[in-house]
Design an enzyme around this catalytic site. Structure first.
Site, PDB file in Angstrom:
ATOM      1  N   SER A   1       0.753  -1.269   0.200  1.00  0.00           N
ATOM      2  CA  SER A   1       0.069  -0.048   0.132  1.00  0.00           C
ATOM      3  C   SER A   1       0.797   1.164  -0.148  1.00  0.00           C
ATOM      4  CB  SER A   1      -1.094  -0.015   1.082  1.00  0.00           C
ATOM      5  OG  SER A   1      -2.139  -0.592   0.839  1.00  0.00           O
TER       6      SER A   1
ATOM      7  N   LYS B   1       0.396   3.268  -3.067  1.00  0.00           N
ATOM      8  CA  LYS B   1      -0.830   4.084  -3.130  1.00  0.00           C
ATOM      9  C   LYS B   1      -0.534   5.363  -3.066  1.00  0.00           C
ATOM     10  CE  LYS B   1      -3.759   0.509  -1.479  1.00  0.00           C
ATOM     11  NZ  LYS B   1      -4.458   0.074  -0.255  1.00  0.00           N
TER      12      LYS B   1
ATOM     13  N   TYR C   1      -2.894  -2.864 -10.839  1.00  0.00           N
ATOM     14  CA  TYR C   1      -2.746  -2.682  -9.424  1.00  0.00           C
ATOM     15  C   TYR C   1      -1.960  -3.757  -8.481  1.00  0.00           C
ATOM     16  CZ  TYR C   1      -4.612  -2.377  -4.615  1.00  0.00           C
ATOM     17  OH  TYR C   1      -4.604  -2.221  -3.053  1.00  0.00           O
TER      18      TYR C   1
ATOM     19  N   TYR D   1      -4.691   3.595   7.614  1.00  0.00           N
ATOM     20  CA  TYR D   1      -6.042   3.133   7.910  1.00  0.00           C
ATOM     21  C   TYR D   1      -6.803   3.528   8.995  1.00  0.00           C
ATOM     22  CZ  TYR D   1      -2.862   0.191   5.037  1.00  0.00           C
ATOM     23  OH  TYR D   1      -1.816  -0.017   4.170  1.00  0.00           O
TER      24      TYR D   1
HETATM   25  N1  GLN Z   1      -2.114  -4.936  -2.273  1.00  0.00           N
HETATM   26  C1  GLN Z   1      -2.552  -5.033  -1.109  1.00  0.00           C
HETATM   27  C2  GLN Z   1      -4.124  -5.222  -1.128  1.00  0.00           C
HETATM   28  O1  GLN Z   1      -4.608  -4.760  -1.855  1.00  0.00           O
HETATM   29  C3  GLN Z   1      -2.290  -3.832  -0.310  1.00  0.00           C
HETATM   30  C4  GLN Z   1      -2.934  -3.656   0.994  1.00  0.00           C
HETATM   31  C5  GLN Z   1      -1.910  -2.996   2.075  1.00  0.00           C
HETATM   32  O2  GLN Z   1      -0.882  -2.732   1.815  1.00  0.00           O
HETATM   33  N2  GLN Z   1      -2.573  -2.698   3.215  1.00  0.00           N
HETATM   34  O3  GLN Z   1      -4.741  -5.926  -0.236  1.00  0.00           O
END
Ligand code: GLN
Length: 306
Positions: free
Chosen positions: A65, A68, A190, A242
């Site tokens: 993530s 992102k 993704y 999160y």
């Molecule tokens: N690739 C992971 C997912 O989509 C990334 C999630 C994360 O790092 N929190 O679940």
């Protein structure tokens, strides 16, 4: 007074040792569960060019993530404020892969750092670029000043084979009209984007433009204008870890972005970027030892945004 970063990193390295057996390595992406939870690395990139590292700071790990952040920076730099018609800017208070809120908020994700929001950003990038994953990879190489940064295709494939929840999220958004490209194309991109690997040293360097008002410290390239960089920092603080973002702000006091690979990138605006990696996660999906290490870092250096 400038903190003695070397001594502080060594102190933290000693302190976190008992925590390495406490976290749980992510297993919903099968390939990630093969990593030992005993790893710990930490690296500091000061805006004046000084670097400091400890432990496994030069070992590659799966960014997940944290990518992102790069995808959002790329989309924000190209599309500007129009992205906010598709994704919000509020903390979700829900797990990163939750579907619940998306149904009653009619397919508009709370923010770009939960999976739903990141999938919308991937969709936006897929409209703009022939291959959004390659665009994010090239962006990551540029901001890290490291042409060898790459995908881990084994991890990408492993994630794709078990990506049922992300498929569900994308299809739900498509039903609400907030997803424009074919779901499969975007999810494959993704998963490759999430599989990008870096070391802590590379990650701290890659994040440093966000600590320097959007411009790359070593060559002055303006990636984002200062106002947009400020906004990215605000989103990291409120949404980057999160539904633990409040607790993280309370304990660490820095804008940050985490990933289920166990990495966290944090920023001291105007001063430095710091990256930490330890694969054992807490129940919110953030690195357990990594969060503690950053908490100690801001305490021992007396540096935070507060
Ligand atoms: N690739 C992971 C997912 O989509 C990334 C999630 C994360 O790092 N929190 O679940």
């Amino acid at each position: 007074m400038t903190p003695d970063y070397s001594a502080i990193l060594n102190t933290i390295y000693a302190e976190i040792q008992p925590l390495l057996s406490e976290g749980e390595v992510a297993s919903y992406i099968p390939q990630l569960s093969t990593i030992s939870p005993q790893h710990f690395g930490m690296a500091v990139y000061c805006l004046d060019g000084r670097t400091f590292a400890v432990g496994d700071a030069h070992q590659k790990f799966s960014l997940q993530s944290i990518t992102k952040l790069f995808a959002l920076a790329l989309a924000f730099s190209r599309e500007g404020d129009s992205i906010w018609t598709r994704v919000g800017r509020e903390p979700s208070g829900n797990p990163f892969n939750s579907l619940v809120q998306l149904e009653y908020e009619r397919g508009k994700p709370r923010n770009p750092f939960i999976n739903a929001g990141a999938l919308v950003i991937s969709d936006i990038l897929s409209t703009r670029f022939v291959q959004s994953d390659i665009a994010v990879l090239q962006f990551a190489r540029m901001i890290a000043d490291e042409p060898n940064i790459d995908f881990d295709t084994t991890v990408a494939q492993s994630e794709h084979e078990t990506a049922h929840r992300n498929y569900a999220i994308a299809h739900l958004m498509k039903d609400f009209g907030n997803f424009h490209n074919p779901v499969r194309t975007v999810i494959e991109s993704y998963c490759r984007q999430c599989s990008i690997t870096m070391t802590c040293a590379e990650l701290a360097k890659a994040g440093s433009f966000l600590a320097q008002h959007g411009s790359i410290p070593w060559n002055g390239t303006q990636i984002l204008d200062a106002s947009s960089a400020k906004r990215m920092n605000a989103l990291m603080l409120t949404c980057g870890t999160y539904d633990a973002a409040g607790d993280f702000a309370y304990r660490v006091g820095l804008p940050a972005k985490s990933g289920v690979g166990g990495g966290i990138l944090a920023l001291v605006p105007g001063d430095l970027a710091v990256a930490v990696w330890s694969p054992g996660l807490d129940t919110t999906g953030n690195s357990l030892a990594g969060t503690y290490a950053l908490e100690r870092f801001t305490t021992l250096t007396a540096r935070s945004i507060f």
